[in-house]
Design an enzyme around this catalytic site. Sequence first.
Site, short mmCIF file in Angstrom:
data_model
loop_
_atom_site.label_atom_id
_atom_site.label_comp_id
_atom_site.label_asym_id
_atom_site.label_seq_id
_atom_site.Cartn_x
_atom_site.Cartn_y
_atom_site.Cartn_z
N ASP A 33 0.84 -1.21 0.00
CA ASP A 33 0.00 0.00 0.00
C ASP A 33 0.87 1.25 0.00
OD1 ASP A 33 -3.25 0.36 1.05
OD2 ASP A 33 -1.94 2.12 0.97
N LYS A 34 0.42 2.25 -0.75
CA LYS A 34 1.15 3.52 -0.83
C LYS A 34 0.85 4.42 0.37
CE LYS A 34 1.42 7.44 -4.09
NZ LYS A 34 0.81 8.01 -5.30
N LEU A 35 -0.20 4.07 1.09
CA LEU A 35 -0.68 4.92 2.21
C LEU A 35 -1.01 6.33 1.73
CD1 LEU A 35 1.59 3.74 5.18
CD2 LEU A 35 -0.66 2.90 4.48
N GLU A 84 -7.76 4.81 -6.45
CA GLU A 84 -8.48 5.99 -5.99
C GLU A 84 -9.94 5.59 -6.11
OE1 GLU A 84 -7.53 8.83 -4.69
OE2 GLU A 84 -5.41 8.34 -4.82
N THR A 125 -15.81 -2.77 -9.90
CA THR A 125 -17.01 -2.18 -9.31
C THR A 125 -18.21 -2.25 -10.27
OG1 THR A 125 -17.94 -0.03 -8.68
CG2 THR A 125 -16.08 0.05 -10.14
N ASP A 126 -19.41 -2.23 -9.68
CA ASP A 126 -20.62 -2.20 -10.52
C ASP A 126 -20.75 -0.87 -11.28
OD1 ASP A 126 -21.29 -0.53 -8.38
OD2 ASP A 126 -23.19 -1.52 -7.93
N GLU A 127 -19.96 0.15 -10.85
CA GLU A 127 -20.09 1.46 -11.51
C GLU A 127 -19.67 1.41 -12.98
OE1 GLU A 127 -19.12 5.02 -9.50
OE2 GLU A 127 -19.74 4.24 -7.55
N TYR A 153 -14.03 8.36 -12.18
CA TYR A 153 -13.74 7.15 -11.39
C TYR A 153 -14.16 5.90 -12.14
CZ TYR A 153 -14.57 3.38 -8.06
OH TYR A 153 -14.60 2.14 -7.44
N LYS A 157 -11.88 2.78 -13.68
CA LYS A 157 -12.02 1.38 -13.27
C LYS A 157 -12.35 0.50 -14.49
CE LYS A 157 -11.97 -0.23 -9.62
NZ LYS A 157 -10.84 -0.80 -8.85
N VAL A 209 -27.46 15.65 1.70
CA VAL A 209 -28.01 14.65 0.78
C VAL A 209 -28.03 15.25 -0.62
CG1 VAL A 209 -30.08 13.30 0.21
CG2 VAL A 209 -29.39 13.60 2.61
P1 NAD Z 1 -10.13 2.96 -0.21
O1 NAD Z 1 -10.05 4.27 -0.89
O2 NAD Z 1 -10.65 2.87 1.18
O3 NAD Z 1 -8.68 2.28 -0.19
C1 NAD Z 1 -7.79 2.34 -1.27
C2 NAD Z 1 -6.44 1.88 -0.78
O4 NAD Z 1 -5.53 1.86 -1.91
C3 NAD Z 1 -5.80 2.80 0.26
O5 NAD Z 1 -5.23 2.04 1.32
C4 NAD Z 1 -4.71 3.54 -0.52
O6 NAD Z 1 -3.61 3.94 0.29
C5 NAD Z 1 -4.31 2.47 -1.54
N1 NAD Z 1 -3.69 3.05 -2.73
C6 NAD Z 1 -4.15 4.09 -3.48
N2 NAD Z 1 -3.29 4.35 -4.49
C7 NAD Z 1 -2.30 3.43 -4.39
C8 NAD Z 1 -1.14 3.18 -5.16
N3 NAD Z 1 -0.82 3.92 -6.22
N4 NAD Z 1 -0.33 2.16 -4.80
C9 NAD Z 1 -0.62 1.39 -3.71
N5 NAD Z 1 -1.70 1.61 -2.94
C10 NAD Z 1 -2.54 2.61 -3.27
O7 NAD Z 1 -10.95 2.04 -1.21
P2 NAD Z 1 -12.01 0.88 -0.91
O8 NAD Z 1 -13.34 1.48 -0.74
O9 NAD Z 1 -11.47 -0.02 0.12
O10 NAD Z 1 -12.01 0.14 -2.33
C11 NAD Z 1 -11.04 -0.85 -2.61
C12 NAD Z 1 -11.25 -1.35 -4.03
O11 NAD Z 1 -12.56 -1.89 -4.16
C13 NAD Z 1 -11.13 -0.26 -5.10
O12 NAD Z 1 -10.46 -0.81 -6.21
C14 NAD Z 1 -12.57 0.08 -5.45
O13 NAD Z 1 -12.68 0.52 -6.77
C15 NAD Z 1 -13.23 -1.26 -5.25
N6 NAD Z 1 -14.66 -1.23 -4.86
C16 NAD Z 1 -15.07 -0.46 -3.81
C17 NAD Z 1 -16.41 -0.49 -3.42
C18 NAD Z 1 -16.90 0.33 -2.23
O14 NAD Z 1 -18.10 0.40 -2.01
N7 NAD Z 1 -16.04 0.94 -1.45
C19 NAD Z 1 -17.32 -1.28 -4.13
C20 NAD Z 1 -16.87 -2.03 -5.21
C21 NAD Z 1 -15.53 -2.01 -5.56
O1 DAU Z 2 -21.01 0.98 -6.43
C1 DAU Z 2 -19.72 0.74 -5.96
C2 DAU Z 2 -19.05 2.05 -5.66
O2 DAU Z 2 -19.65 2.56 -4.49
C3 DAU Z 2 -17.54 1.92 -5.48
O3 DAU Z 2 -16.97 1.50 -6.69
C4 DAU Z 2 -16.92 3.24 -5.03
O4 DAU Z 2 -15.55 3.05 -4.74
C5 DAU Z 2 -17.64 3.70 -3.78
O5 DAU Z 2 -17.14 4.97 -3.38
C6 DAU Z 2 -19.14 3.78 -4.00
O6 DAU Z 2 -19.49 4.86 -4.90
P1 DAU Z 2 -20.76 5.81 -4.65
O7 DAU Z 2 -20.56 7.08 -5.36
O8 DAU Z 2 -22.02 5.06 -4.87
O9 DAU Z 2 -20.58 6.00 -3.05
P2 DAU Z 2 -20.72 7.27 -2.08
O10 DAU Z 2 -20.68 6.73 -0.69
O11 DAU Z 2 -19.80 8.36 -2.44
O12 DAU Z 2 -22.21 7.76 -2.37
C7 DAU Z 2 -23.31 6.89 -2.20
C8 DAU Z 2 -24.56 7.64 -2.62
O13 DAU Z 2 -24.80 8.70 -1.67
C9 DAU Z 2 -24.43 8.32 -3.98
O14 DAU Z 2 -25.68 8.26 -4.66
C10 DAU Z 2 -24.11 9.78 -3.63
C11 DAU Z 2 -24.82 9.99 -2.30
N1 DAU Z 2 -24.16 10.94 -1.39
C12 DAU Z 2 -22.85 10.77 -1.09
C13 DAU Z 2 -22.19 11.65 -0.25
C14 DAU Z 2 -20.73 11.46 0.06
C15 DAU Z 2 -24.90 11.97 -0.81
O15 DAU Z 2 -26.11 12.11 -1.05
N2 DAU Z 2 -24.26 12.84 0.03
C16 DAU Z 2 -22.93 12.73 0.32
O16 DAU Z 2 -22.40 13.59 1.07
#
Ligand code: NAD
Ligand code: DAU
Length: 340
Positions: A33-35, A84, A125-127, A153, A157, A209
């Site tokens: 991890d890059k932290l 990211e 991701t589903d996005e 984003y 992905k 929201v």
């Molecule tokens: P997060 O942002 O919490 O964590 C990302 C991690 O990657 C961090 O620890 C960061 O330091 C590390 N990182 C970033 N750039 C880096 C680099 N260049 N080299 C090494 N490490 C690096 O993300 P998350 O929510 O845990 O998501 C993890 C993965 O799952 C992502 O690929 C995201 O697209 C995917 N994903 C997330 C969700 C969700 O709801 N959070 C859903 C579906 C898929």
């Molecule tokens: O679907 C999977 C994805 O879910 C992952 O790939 C992404 O990494 C993860 O960040 C997440 O993306 P979303 O954009 O769906 O998540 P977020 O939590 O940012 O937002 C969820 C929903 O809530 C979205 O419709 C935007 C809304 N929202 C979000 C924030 C931060 C608000 O209404 N207010 C807010 O302040």
Amino acid sequence: MKNILVTGGAGFIGSNFVKYLLQNFDYNVINFDKLTYAGNLENLTDIEKDPRYTFFKGDICSEQDVEKALTENKVDTIVNFAAESHVDRSILGPKEFIVTNVIGTQVLLEAARKLGIEKYLQVSTDEVYGSLPEDKPELLFTEKTPITTNSPYSASKASADLLVNAYYHTFKMPVLTTRCSNNYGPYQFPEKLIPLMIAKAVDGQKLPVYGDGKNVRDWLYVEDHCSAICEVLHKGKIGEVYNIGGNNEWYNIDIVKIILKILGKGEDHITYVKDRPGHDRRYAIDSSKIMKELGWAPKYQFDGGIEKTIKWYVENENWWRRIMKGEYLNYFEKNYSNKM
Ligand code: NAD
Ligand code: DAU
């Protein structure tokens, strides 16, 4: 014993996955991890002394870092979480998303190819499937839904997914891809909807929201995502994509109201703000492939999962308070000042 490199293992899902692996399997786990702002080694204090766990600070965009970590640790398996991950930050500054999510994935794939890695799993991701119409609730994302990306984003992905597919077809690389819906649970960075709303509700501040609050997300407890990735890693068919989701759709506004209710707070701080540009309306995953072919099923119901999550944030206030200052406040100002 297998040696598995988990990139992004200090982030939300990655840290939960590292712990899930150590609890359930006999792997040596190398957390690479890059932290960045989202990476936090505090997420891993309970397992950092496990002899099967190693931390390697490195950047997936650096060939040198990646090759060093792979060779030094005799890695045979890679699971790539590093990215990211926040849509709003990708709107404020897309470039870092292309660098990390696209170039980083290519660097990892190339190193894996060069060193003959046995298995590479891309956490996607589903996005990448874009947005579903709200008036057709029967429509779900399947693995055959065309890629349609609407944010920097999701475009980054999807680009990474296409590279993974290209390495499979061109170089016969042993790759797998998972595409999951929205996760929630402990250690999620408080820029995302659920932890942000919990923190704001605890502090009696405005809960922002976006738009009309009627965007729909399909929520899955993070441990269920981890178990699904393990099923795909161990039993998935090489070259294939597996959708992961909990069949658990909610309007954003209802999620916010549930959080307030569980915390015993009123709804007067809910504040509708200017919408996210390009905001996808609805995500909903069809998980039938992973359920039928690999026998995976989520363990958590939403009511239990959200209660457990809120309890964790209430009991671990110091964790999120340490994050929600400094750079975080600059980000918050940039993202919300023109919305409120
Ligand atoms: P997060 O942002 O919490 O964590 C990302 C991690 O990657 C961090 O620890 C960061 O330091 C590390 N990182 C970033 N750039 C880096 C680099 N260049 N080299 C090494 N490490 C690096 O993300 P998350 O929510 O845990 O998501 C993890 C993965 O799952 C992502 O690929 C995201 O697209 C995917 N994903 C997330 C969700 C969700 O709801 N959070 C859903 C579906 C898929
Ligand atoms: O679907 C999977 C994805 O879910 C992952 O790939 C992404 O990494 C993860 O960040 C997440 O993306 P979303 O954009 O769906 O998540 P977020 O939590 O940012 O937002 C969820 C929903 O809530 C979205 O419709 C935007 C809304 N929202 C979000 C924030 C931060 C608000 O209404 N207010 C807010 O302040």
